[in-house]
Design an enzyme around this catalytic site. Structure first.
Site, PDB file in Angstrom:
ATOM      1  N   ARG A 180      17.500  21.326  -8.583  1.00 24.05           N
ATOM      2  CA  ARG A 180      17.352  21.673  -7.170  1.00 24.05           C
ATOM      3  C   ARG A 180      15.925  21.389  -6.710  1.00 24.05           C
ATOM      4  O   ARG A 180      14.991  21.365  -7.510  1.00 24.05           O
ATOM      5  CB  ARG A 180      17.675  23.149  -6.941  1.00 24.05           C
ATOM      6  CG  ARG A 180      19.076  23.569  -7.350  1.00 24.05           C
ATOM      7  CD  ARG A 180      19.255  25.070  -7.169  1.00 24.05           C
ATOM      8  NE  ARG A 180      20.603  25.511  -7.505  1.00 24.05           N
ATOM      9  CZ  ARG A 180      20.994  25.935  -8.695  1.00 24.05           C
ATOM     10  NH1 ARG A 180      20.110  25.966  -9.694  1.00 24.05           N
ATOM     11  NH2 ARG A 180      22.234  26.324  -8.904  1.00 24.05           N
ATOM     12  N   LYS A 204      18.506  29.744  -9.807  1.00 23.06           N
ATOM     13  CA  LYS A 204      18.772  30.894  -8.949  1.00 23.06           C
ATOM     14  C   LYS A 204      18.771  32.167  -9.772  1.00 23.06           C
ATOM     15  O   LYS A 204      19.283  32.209 -10.885  1.00 23.06           O
ATOM     16  CB  LYS A 204      20.123  30.714  -8.252  1.00 23.06           C
ATOM     17  CG  LYS A 204      20.131  29.591  -7.216  1.00 23.06           C
ATOM     18  CD  LYS A 204      21.453  29.527  -6.483  1.00 23.06           C
ATOM     19  CE  LYS A 204      21.435  28.469  -5.395  1.00 23.06           C
ATOM     20  NZ  LYS A 204      22.722  28.399  -4.665  1.00 23.06           N
ATOM     21  N   HIS A 287      18.960  17.360  -2.098  1.00 25.65           N
ATOM     22  CA  HIS A 287      20.231  17.827  -2.648  1.00 25.65           C
ATOM     23  C   HIS A 287      21.232  16.684  -2.796  1.00 25.65           C
ATOM     24  O   HIS A 287      22.138  16.750  -3.629  1.00 25.65           O
ATOM     25  CB  HIS A 287      20.809  18.930  -1.763  1.00 25.65           C
ATOM     26  CG  HIS A 287      21.478  20.022  -2.537  1.00 25.65           C
ATOM     27  ND1 HIS A 287      20.790  20.884  -3.365  1.00 25.65           N
ATOM     28  CD2 HIS A 287      22.782  20.374  -2.639  1.00 25.65           C
ATOM     29  CE1 HIS A 287      21.642  21.730  -3.926  1.00 25.65           C
ATOM     30  NE2 HIS A 287      22.850  21.444  -3.508  1.00 25.65           N
ATOM     31  N   ARG A 290      20.966  15.445  -6.187  1.00 29.46           N
ATOM     32  CA  ARG A 290      21.622  16.375  -7.121  1.00 29.46           C
ATOM     33  C   ARG A 290      23.128  16.121  -7.141  1.00 29.46           C
ATOM     34  O   ARG A 290      23.757  16.100  -8.202  1.00 29.46           O
ATOM     35  CB  ARG A 290      21.310  17.815  -6.699  1.00 29.46           C
ATOM     36  CG  ARG A 290      21.939  18.902  -7.573  1.00 29.46           C
ATOM     37  CD  ARG A 290      21.298  20.232  -7.209  1.00 29.46           C
ATOM     38  NE  ARG A 290      22.091  21.388  -7.586  1.00 29.46           N
ATOM     39  CZ  ARG A 290      22.062  21.967  -8.771  1.00 29.46           C
ATOM     40  NH1 ARG A 290      21.299  21.462  -9.735  1.00 29.46           N
ATOM     41  NH2 ARG A 290      22.786  23.044  -9.017  1.00 29.46           N
ATOM     42  N   HIS A 313      25.307  25.880 -12.818  1.00 34.63           N
ATOM     43  CA  HIS A 313      26.310  26.591 -12.032  1.00 34.63           C
ATOM     44  C   HIS A 313      26.965  27.683 -12.865  1.00 34.63           C
ATOM     45  O   HIS A 313      27.290  27.465 -14.035  1.00 34.63           O
ATOM     46  CB  HIS A 313      27.404  25.623 -11.554  1.00 34.63           C
ATOM     47  CG  HIS A 313      26.935  24.672 -10.498  1.00 34.63           C
ATOM     48  ND1 HIS A 313      27.500  23.424 -10.300  1.00 34.63           N
ATOM     49  CD2 HIS A 313      25.943  24.785  -9.573  1.00 34.63           C
ATOM     50  CE1 HIS A 313      26.886  22.829  -9.308  1.00 34.63           C
ATOM     51  NE2 HIS A 313      25.943  23.618  -8.849  1.00 34.63           N
ATOM     52  N   TYR A 322      30.514  19.841  -6.309  1.00 32.48           N
ATOM     53  CA  TYR A 322      29.308  19.023  -6.309  1.00 32.48           C
ATOM     54  C   TYR A 322      29.580  17.599  -6.788  1.00 32.48           C
ATOM     55  O   TYR A 322      28.705  16.754  -6.722  1.00 32.48           O
ATOM     56  CB  TYR A 322      28.244  19.649  -7.220  1.00 32.48           C
ATOM     57  CG  TYR A 322      27.363  20.632  -6.511  1.00 32.48           C
ATOM     58  CD1 TYR A 322      27.879  21.827  -6.024  1.00 32.48           C
ATOM     59  CD2 TYR A 322      26.011  20.392  -6.329  1.00 32.48           C
ATOM     60  CE1 TYR A 322      27.087  22.745  -5.372  1.00 32.48           C
ATOM     61  CE2 TYR A 322      25.202  21.308  -5.684  1.00 32.48           C
ATOM     62  CZ  TYR A 322      25.737  22.476  -5.215  1.00 32.48           C
ATOM     63  OH  TYR A 322      24.936  23.382  -4.581  1.00 32.48           O
TER      64      TYR A 322
END
Length: 342
Positions: A180, A204, A287, A290, A313, A322
């Site tokens: 990211r 995250k 992104h 990505r 993820h 994605y």
């Protein structure tokens, strides 16, 4: 760290909103982008509740009809269904936390349906297009480092000044590692594990993972590091050579010359500028690379769960969104693998 129950005198709507946002920041380690988005949505709904129910009302009386009414006001203001869906997701998270700390019995937002969104996937540049961009940026160079020029300007454009070696490293890391934008700018020098051919990334919620570092990305970093070192030493900041942020920007004032961590906004500008100058679509952003990382690996036969691990993820369903395969690719996989297709 456990979630703290708000005190009795802190239970008005806006105070509860602030307590929730503080929890996201302090306990879950939410990113600045997430905090900004949730702050806007949750505070907006808290203000709506103050107007509808009164500032002294208890949060326990909020029902799904109030939430649905708020969604209606957002649509009336001209917000898109995507924006309304984002607001609803934030409200759901807020009430999930309120239920966890015992201030509501259940989450009324779960009874509100998410607006139906158009199903479209972001366009991902082909492998040929990405390779063309990277090839046009030239091979990674080694040799004497330049200590002036690139990257040394004044004003707001300082952080996006032309610095070819840094720009190539940015593109190679985003596309070659699938990280990211926030993970990229958060990389410190000690994140590079040369012996393991990997980089340590904090995703995250501050979750740590190791991501493979490919040869092209490693070569780009090695070409960038001598220039980084030379610039820092020239600026009298040698202590940052082996420590501190990997990707840096310089500001030069009348008396002050300083280095700082590159920002996500600057990376976005850099990626868009490079993409536009080399014929990619105008909507290319960090992104996008990505997405391209996951899609291209899947096209080349990588296991979806391996891609999930590299992208960081939690759920496989997120990874599936994605990545994307063309109808022809899906048909080919079916023809080659299903026993009834032969």
């Amino acid at each position: 760290m456990s979630t703290k129950r708000p005190k009795k005198d802190e239970r008005d709507f806006l105070s509860l909103a602030e307590s929730f946002l503080a929890m996201l920041r302090d306990e879950r380690g939410a990113s600045e982008h997430t905090l900004r988005a949730y702050s806007r949505e949750v505070r907006g709904f808290a203000e709506f509740l103050n107007e509808m129910l009164g500032e002294g009302a208890a949060v326990s009386i909020v029902e799904h009809t109030h939430i649905r009414a708020y969604m209606g006001t957002l649509l009336d203001k001209g917000l898109t269904k995507t924006s309304v869906a984002r607001a609803l997701a934030a409200v759901r998270s807020w009430f999930k936390w309120l239920a966890k700390v015992g201030l509501v019995e259940s989450n009324p937002a779960l009874l509100v349906s998410t607006p139906k969104l158009p199903k479209h996937l972001p366009r991902v540049p082909s492998m040929e297009e990405v390779n063309r961009v990277l090839d046009s940026m030239g091979p990674a160079r080694t040799g004497p480092a330049r200590t002036t020029g690139d990257g040394d300007v004044t004003g707001q454009e300082a952080e996006v000044a032309a610095w070819p070696e840094r720009e190539r490293a940015i593109f190679e890391l985003l596309y070659g590692c699938g990280i990211r934008n926030s993970e990229l700018v958060g990389l410190d020098m000690n994140a590079i594990r040369w012996n393991d051919d990997a980089i340590r990334v904090f995703g995250k919620g501050k979750k740590e993972r190791l991501v493979p570092l490919g040869d092209a990305a490693a070569e780009a970093i090695r070409a960038y590091l001598p220039l980084r070192q030379a610039k820092l030493e020239t600026a009298g900041l040698a202590k940052l050579v082996h420590d501190g942020p990997l990707l840096i920007r310089f500001r030069v004032g009348a008396r002050v010359r300083c280095a700082a961590r590159l920002t996500t906004r600057s990376v976005g500008r850099i990626v868009k500028s490079i993409a536009l100058s080399r014929g990619l679509a105008a909507d290319v952003h960090p992104h996008t690379l990505r997405h391209a990382f996951g899609t291209h690996m899947l096209e080349e036969g990588a296991d979806l769960r391996a891609i999930q691990e590299m992208l960081g993820h939690e759920r496989l369903s997120t990874t599936q969104r994605y990545t994307q395969l063309t109808v022809g690719q899906v048909q080919r996989v079916y023809d080659e693998t299903h026993p009834r297709a032969r």
